[in-house]
Design an enzyme around this catalytic site. Sequence first.
Site, mmCIF file in Angstrom:
data_model
loop_
_atom_site.group_PDB
_atom_site.id
_atom_site.type_symbol
_atom_site.label_atom_id
_atom_site.label_comp_id
_atom_site.label_asym_id
_atom_site.label_seq_id
_atom_site.Cartn_x
_atom_site.Cartn_y
_atom_site.Cartn_z
ATOM 1 N N CYS A 142 1.092 -0.571 -0.209
ATOM 2 C CA CYS A 142 -0.206 -0.260 -0.315
ATOM 3 C C CYS A 142 0.873 1.161 0.056
ATOM 4 O O CYS A 142 0.496 2.358 -0.229
ATOM 5 C CB CYS A 142 -0.696 0.709 0.950
ATOM 6 S SG CYS A 142 -2.239 -1.368 1.065
ATOM 7 N N HIS A 186 -8.870 4.055 -2.287
ATOM 8 C CA HIS A 186 -7.807 3.136 -1.881
ATOM 9 C C HIS A 186 -7.189 2.633 -2.869
ATOM 10 O O HIS A 186 -6.892 1.391 -2.583
ATOM 11 C CB HIS A 186 -7.331 2.036 -0.869
ATOM 12 C CG HIS A 186 -6.195 1.699 0.022
ATOM 13 N ND1 HIS A 186 -5.097 2.312 -0.003
ATOM 14 C CD2 HIS A 186 -6.201 0.847 0.589
ATOM 15 C CE1 HIS A 186 -4.376 1.601 0.436
ATOM 16 N NE2 HIS A 186 -4.488 1.049 0.486
#
Lengths: 389, 389
Positions: free
Chosen positions: B86, B330
Amino acid sequence: MRKVYVIGIGMTKFGKFPEKNVLEFGIEACFKAIKDANIDPKFIQIAYAGHARTGQLQGRECGVGQSILWDLGITGIPISSVGNFCSSGSTAFREAWIAVASGMYDVALAVGVEQLSVRLGKGRPLASDGIELLTSLGFAPATFFANLAARHMYEYGTTKEQMAMVAVKNRRNACFNPYAQYQDGVTIEEVLGSPMVVNPLTLYSCCPTGDGGAAAVLCSSKIARRFSRAPIEVAACALSSGVYKKQKDYTTLFVTQEAARQAYEFSGIGPEDVEVAEVHDCFTISEIVHYEDLGFCKKGEGGKMIETGETNIGGKIPVNPSGGLLSKGHPLGATGIAQVAEIVWQLRGEAGDRQVKDPKVGLTHCAGGFQESLELAEVSACTVLLFKK
Amino acid sequence: MRKVYVIGIGMTKFGKFPEKNVLEFGIEACFKAIKDANIDPKFIQIAYAGHARTGQLQGRECGVGQSILWDLGITGIPISSVGNFCSSGSTAFREAWIAVASGMYDVALAVGVEQLSVRLGKGRPLASDGIELLTSLGFAPATFFANLAARHMYEYGTTKEQMAMVAVKNRRNACFNPYAQYQDGVTIEEVLGSPMVVNPLTLYSCCPTGDGGAAAVLCSSKIARRFSRAPIEVAACALSSGVYKKQKDYTTLFVTQEAARQAYEFSGIGPEDVEVAEVHDCFTISEIVHYEDLGFCKKGEGGKMIETGETNIGGKIPVNPSGGLLSKGHPLGATGIAQVAEIVWQLRGEAGDRQVKDPKVGLTHCAGGFQESLELAEVSACTVLLFKK
């Protein structure tokens, strides 16, 4: 910006090891490189892992470096994955070089791995839709270089025999490299007589797929002086990349020319100064064309260069004393750093029976990419690194 | 090492756009960032593309940056792929920062992309064998954070309502962010009443999957002065990564603590100086724990911090004015650079109806990783970036 040195290198034997986990190649290579550097693993302040296909083949698109370094007892430091096709390893090396050259870090580790002998979910397509279509139409790397070979033969009179000589030379060198995937010789007749892949490229004109890892420890002059008796200076670390739309000249790899131009300009070293080189011989014709694009000879004279033996060990510029991709093997992410390992061994005088006589300047060249569209635009990345002792 | 500034930022609307090609998000973001920087694309000297899953999902493990930049008319310069879970986008940003800080390059571009709404070869496993096994046993990210939430509730009395308040706050902020995936409010009751994912985390306690891109132009002070009326200084750019074996304290993310420590030490800025922050709220509990590990409050007081409104816009340290991962969305590789975009807008005073009152120092925090084994060792990467105007 300050000078950067290589004080440790390590690699695994290249080959097909489907029983192993891809991380194992990196762990072995890193252990060897750190031992070679004569430092405590705790000295490593930043690390980069180069890999091109571990996401698609092993489901490891991120975290390869973290997992490898865990086995070395290293955690908490900045670790990143770096990808750039066949130049992934040398791009990781370059990032490590920038990190040390910037003054921000004193010791950096670059590791490259790949395992092409096994893949998760066999049979699924490897590339995106467009690429998959091109591949199904036959536009694989071998086709690209076969087209280039045909044009080079047409324009400059390069012969199939000259191309085969590249495979023969590199296989001969590999006989003296314990890390090489193939360690037996071949003849021109065997190269020409091996099964046809894409005319004029036969099986022995193409590098094999395989597995392996390679690693290098880079550091500042202060650390180099403290721990190494034979630090090798990184004189240039050029990366050229982007999309090159094919122009009129089909026999030139512009990405190689541009990276070489940058490296020579940065270092003040010219192609005439290079005394040993590891060049990206993914196919026999590649090495010939790269001679030209790296400035080792004039355009069109690459065929003559291999024929006259100038790139043999003992010749004017020995090329691929390690055996090159054609014989040492080509586990994508490992290749660029394995090239560095060979040049470091050569400059240190540690290359055993394949040692070039007392070289002071070495070059590595790594190029990769693929075709984006039917217009034959080339998405690519190429590194040219220069080293001196 | 020299100072580095952000002079241009751009991002796409986050959401699910399965009809698009993953490259389109990067192209749009880069065009916007370059326009925002008020420079000619030809000024870009080096570029990094961050992406975490494009290899496995779209078959694009390398060459993403090259293909995006081709559409901007940029070719030949060094371009690399960077991956770190991430934190892939913020790691790409960090590489660009090092490139400029080193003095080697004056202008660098960082771009992050991801497309989670479509995948090549549906149904195939995404992770390597070990990870796949863990996932099939239920050890997905939601499980990891649900365990952490349960322990945090047990040790510090954190409540489900406090956790839900994180989702409510971030959704409220996102109503004023035209780039956010969700732009409608939710109530505490709706968060608690949404379908259970892993107890105590409900659907609205988890960030959505989605697609998008974000980009930033970084440069030296000379270029910043020439082209920008409001350059934002990158005061620190820390990356902590590696494998963390779970110790006694299950409510602490050591990788966040370590990155924060590095960033504060490097810049001389402390958590008490931060006036606006974008924090990795992949789950509601994450934001609460990150308050603590970033030093915004003491250990165990994260629940109280959200409850008392200290992290609202208008509070002591507004957190996730953009809507955060929970509401802005995201798309892995894009997230870290989208966080930078929000902080740059906030510091410039360009954040519209979600503007924090005149902040001078901003922070972004991005953390990612996965569990390596049943021993719950965590392979991770975390960036903490500090900005000031």
